[in-house]
Every structure is written in structure tokens, then in C-alpha cells.
Design a protein around this motif. Structure first.
Motif, PDB file in Angstrom:
ATOM      1  N   VAL A   1     -16.094   1.742  -4.491  1.00 34.26           N
ATOM      2  CA  VAL A   1     -15.435   2.906  -5.029  1.00 34.26           C
ATOM      3  C   VAL A   1     -14.025   2.882  -4.617  1.00 34.26           C
ATOM      4  O   VAL A   1     -13.497   2.768  -3.412  1.00 34.26           O
ATOM      5  CB  VAL A   1     -16.001   4.423  -4.263  1.00 34.26           C
ATOM      6  CG1 VAL A   1     -15.235   5.640  -4.702  1.00 34.26           C
ATOM      7  CG2 VAL A   1     -17.398   4.346  -4.541  1.00 34.26           C
ATOM      8  N   VAL A   2     -13.194   3.072  -5.604  1.00 31.95           N
ATOM      9  CA  VAL A   2     -11.748   3.069  -5.271  1.00 31.95           C
ATOM     10  C   VAL A   2     -11.218   4.534  -5.777  1.00 31.95           C
ATOM     11  O   VAL A   2     -12.198   5.207  -6.342  1.00 31.95           O
ATOM     12  CB  VAL A   2     -10.989   2.154  -6.223  1.00 31.95           C
ATOM     13  CG1 VAL A   2     -11.141   0.535  -5.974  1.00 31.95           C
ATOM     14  CG2 VAL A   2     -11.225   2.653  -7.826  1.00 31.95           C
ATOM     15  N   PRO A   3     -10.168   5.024  -5.019  1.00 28.95           N
ATOM     16  CA  PRO A   3      -9.558   6.118  -5.310  1.00 28.95           C
ATOM     17  C   PRO A   3      -9.365   6.551  -6.587  1.00 28.95           C
ATOM     18  O   PRO A   3      -8.948   5.500  -7.177  1.00 28.95           O
ATOM     19  CB  PRO A   3      -8.454   6.308  -4.562  1.00 28.95           C
ATOM     20  CG  PRO A   3      -8.417   5.333  -3.308  1.00 28.95           C
ATOM     21  CD  PRO A   3      -9.209   4.134  -4.002  1.00 28.95           C
ATOM     22  N   ASN A   4      -9.433   7.793  -7.128  1.00 31.68           N
ATOM     23  CA  ASN A   4      -9.286   8.131  -8.425  1.00 31.68           C
ATOM     24  C   ASN A   4      -7.842   7.957  -8.580  1.00 31.68           C
ATOM     25  O   ASN A   4      -6.959   8.500  -7.539  1.00 31.68           O
ATOM     26  CB  ASN A   4      -9.603   9.590  -8.586  1.00 31.68           C
ATOM     27  CG  ASN A   4      -9.473  10.060 -10.147  1.00 31.68           C
ATOM     28  OD1 ASN A   4      -8.433  10.038 -10.697  1.00 31.68           O
ATOM     29  ND2 ASN A   4     -10.688  10.298 -10.959  1.00 31.68           N
ATOM     30  N   PRO A   5      -7.095   7.417  -9.488  1.00 36.21           N
ATOM     31  CA  PRO A   5      -5.464   7.197  -9.743  1.00 36.21           C
ATOM     32  C   PRO A   5      -4.981   8.585  -9.936  1.00 36.21           C
ATOM     33  O   PRO A   5      -3.501   8.798  -9.926  1.00 36.21           O
ATOM     34  CB  PRO A   5      -5.382   6.362 -10.991  1.00 36.21           C
ATOM     35  CG  PRO A   5      -6.620   6.535 -11.669  1.00 36.21           C
ATOM     36  CD  PRO A   5      -7.927   6.745 -10.555  1.00 36.21           C
ATOM     37  N   SER A   6      -5.658   9.646 -10.225  1.00 34.79           N
ATOM     38  CA  SER A   6      -4.853  10.810 -10.554  1.00 34.79           C
ATOM     39  C   SER A   6      -3.867  11.503  -9.595  1.00 34.79           C
ATOM     40  O   SER A   6      -4.016  11.396  -8.343  1.00 34.79           O
ATOM     41  CB  SER A   6      -5.964  12.006 -10.914  1.00 34.79           C
ATOM     42  OG  SER A   6      -5.445  13.199 -11.136  1.00 34.79           O
ATOM     43  N   GLY A   7      -2.864  11.852 -10.127  1.00 36.73           N
ATOM     44  CA  GLY A   7      -1.922  12.446  -9.110  1.00 36.73           C
ATOM     45  C   GLY A   7      -2.521  13.938  -8.546  1.00 36.73           C
ATOM     46  O   GLY A   7      -1.826  14.215  -7.525  1.00 36.73           O
ATOM     47  N   ARG A   8      -3.350  14.066  -9.097  1.00 36.46           N
ATOM     48  CA  ARG A   8      -4.255  15.586  -8.244  1.00 36.46           C
ATOM     49  C   ARG A   8      -5.136  14.965  -7.023  1.00 36.46           C
ATOM     50  O   ARG A   8      -5.592  15.870  -6.513  1.00 36.46           O
ATOM     51  CB  ARG A   8      -5.167  15.940  -9.348  1.00 36.46           C
ATOM     52  CG  ARG A   8      -4.202  16.809 -10.414  1.00 36.46           C
ATOM     53  CD  ARG A   8      -5.347  17.656 -11.523  1.00 36.46           C
ATOM     54  NE  ARG A   8      -4.741  18.011 -12.733  1.00 36.46           N
ATOM     55  CZ  ARG A   8      -5.392  18.373 -13.899  1.00 36.46           C
ATOM     56  NH1 ARG A   8      -6.615  18.569 -13.472  1.00 36.46           N
ATOM     57  NH2 ARG A   8      -4.751  18.567 -14.648  1.00 36.46           N
ATOM     58  N   ASN A   9      -5.136  13.875  -6.882  1.00 36.54           N
ATOM     59  CA  ASN A   9      -5.839  13.213  -5.843  1.00 36.54           C
ATOM     60  C   ASN A   9      -5.323  13.389  -4.629  1.00 36.54           C
ATOM     61  O   ASN A   9      -4.477  12.679  -4.002  1.00 36.54           O
ATOM     62  CB  ASN A   9      -6.397  12.030  -5.918  1.00 36.54           C
ATOM     63  CG  ASN A   9      -7.161  11.276  -4.851  1.00 36.54           C
ATOM     64  OD1 ASN A   9      -7.435  11.778  -4.026  1.00 36.54           O
ATOM     65  ND2 ASN A   9      -7.685   9.981  -5.112  1.00 36.54           N
TER      66      ASN A   9
END
Length: 191
Positions: free
Chosen positions: A139-147
Motif C-alpha cells: 500500500v502506498v499513500p494516496n497521492p491526493s492533496g486531501r491526504n
């Protein structure tokens, strides 16, 4: 609006997002939201040899990478997805993985991972104990700026680089589908 997966046979990594954004569905390319750093992360982590943008998602198979989503329905935000969206997606994703036989599956964000594995899914990013059709899971972090957990580019990049090293271990150890599980010592430490 359906966004086609970018697939190839036996990719090094199959990246699995949650679902397409409305922007991605409208333009016909994955991770097309303004400012989404997914393709910059792929380049900075050395998955691809040159900078890419969302219009290059169709080229990912040339680099041994594949890309799909757990839920097919485009929404403004993932919270709009229903349990039925995820149930259909789990079945479709399991069939896709069994068919294309990736060396590894990388869920882009914990939400996609938890929606596939359910309540037994472990938290956080990094290597996971589960396998799908023999493929090890990361699992990698979601790239969204909302993360909020991984707010900056470099916070995310750490994990994409760890995925690169982990995928190299999977390949060199011959841990493709059907092989033994990745040993704990080969898994990067969690954050």
C-alpha cells in the motif's frame, strides 16, 4: 462514464486506485485531477524513466506497469461510493489480477486496500501479509492533496521509493504469483 484500465500481461506492478474522479472520467485518463502528483511520484521513484502526465497513462504498460481501480464508477469523492460499487469492484479486480498475473499489487491508498480485504486489513502503508492470486500486496499513500496523513510530495515519495525497492526484492527473490510470501525481513518498516 467508465474509465478503461491500463493493463498488460504480467506487469511488474498493478496499481489499484479507489475510483476515477469526475475529471479523470471526463478526460479519459487516470489521476487527471489538477495537481495530482501520481505520475511525478512514479518518475521520482524510478518506476518510469521519463516524466509523465495523466495523458501518458496509456503508456504505463510499456514500462511494465498496469493501472486500474477497485470501483469503476466516477464520483466527486470516494465517500459517494456504495457498498455495491465496492462489491462489484472486488469481484472484477480479483478476476483482473488472476488474468494478468502481476508480480505485485500496489493499492494506491489505504481505502482501496481496506475495501478489497475488509475488516481484517491491517492499517498503514507498506508491505502487507495478504496475497491476491499469488501476488504480494503493498500500500502506498494516496497521492491526493486531501491526504492529511501524507500531506506533501516528499511524504508520499518516501513510500513510492520503498515500493520500488520492495518490488525489486519481489523480482529478485522470485516471489511472483505462485511463489512463497515475501519474508518479513524483506518488507520495509512502517512509518
Amino acid at each position: 462514464m467508465r474509465l478503461p484500465a491500463r493493463l498488460c500481461s504480467r506487469p511488474r506492478i498493478l496499481f489499484v486506485g479507489i475510483n476515477p474522479s469526475l475529471t479523470s472520467a471526463r478526460v479519459g485518463h487516470h489521476f487527471a485531477g489538477p495537481g495530482n502528483p501520481f505520475y511525478r511520484l512514479l518518475h521520482a521513484a524510478a518506476f518510469v524513466p521519463e516524466p509523465l502526465t495523466f495523458v501518458d497513462d496509456i503508456r504505463l504498460p510499456q514500462f511494465g506497469l498496469a493501472l486500474t481501480n477497485i470501483a469503476a464508477r466516477a464520483t466527486r469523492e470516494a465517500a459517494e461510493l456504495t457498498s455495491a460499487d465496492y462489491a462489484r469492484g472486488r469481484n472484477r479486480l480479483a478476476r483482473t489480477i488472476a488474468t494478468i498475473r502481476p508480480a505485485a499489487v500496489a493499492f494506491v491508498g489505504g481505502t482501496a486496500y481496506r475495501q478489497f480485504f475488509g475488516p481484517s486489513a491491517s492499517g498503514g502503508v507498506g508491505a502487507k501479509p495478504e496475497r491476491i492470486a499469488g501476488a504480494p500486496v503493498y500500500v502506498v499513500p494516496n497521492p491526493s492533496g486531501r491526504n492529511a496523513a501524507y500531506p506533501g510530495f516528499n511524504d508520499k515519495l518516501v513510500w513510492y521509493r520503498r515500493l520500488t525497492r520492495w518490488a525489486d526484492l519481489v523480482e529478485t527473490a522470485g516471489l511472483r504469483p505462485g511463489g512463497p510470501a515475501a519474508p518479513r525481513s524483506a518488507r520495509p518498516a512502517s512509518r
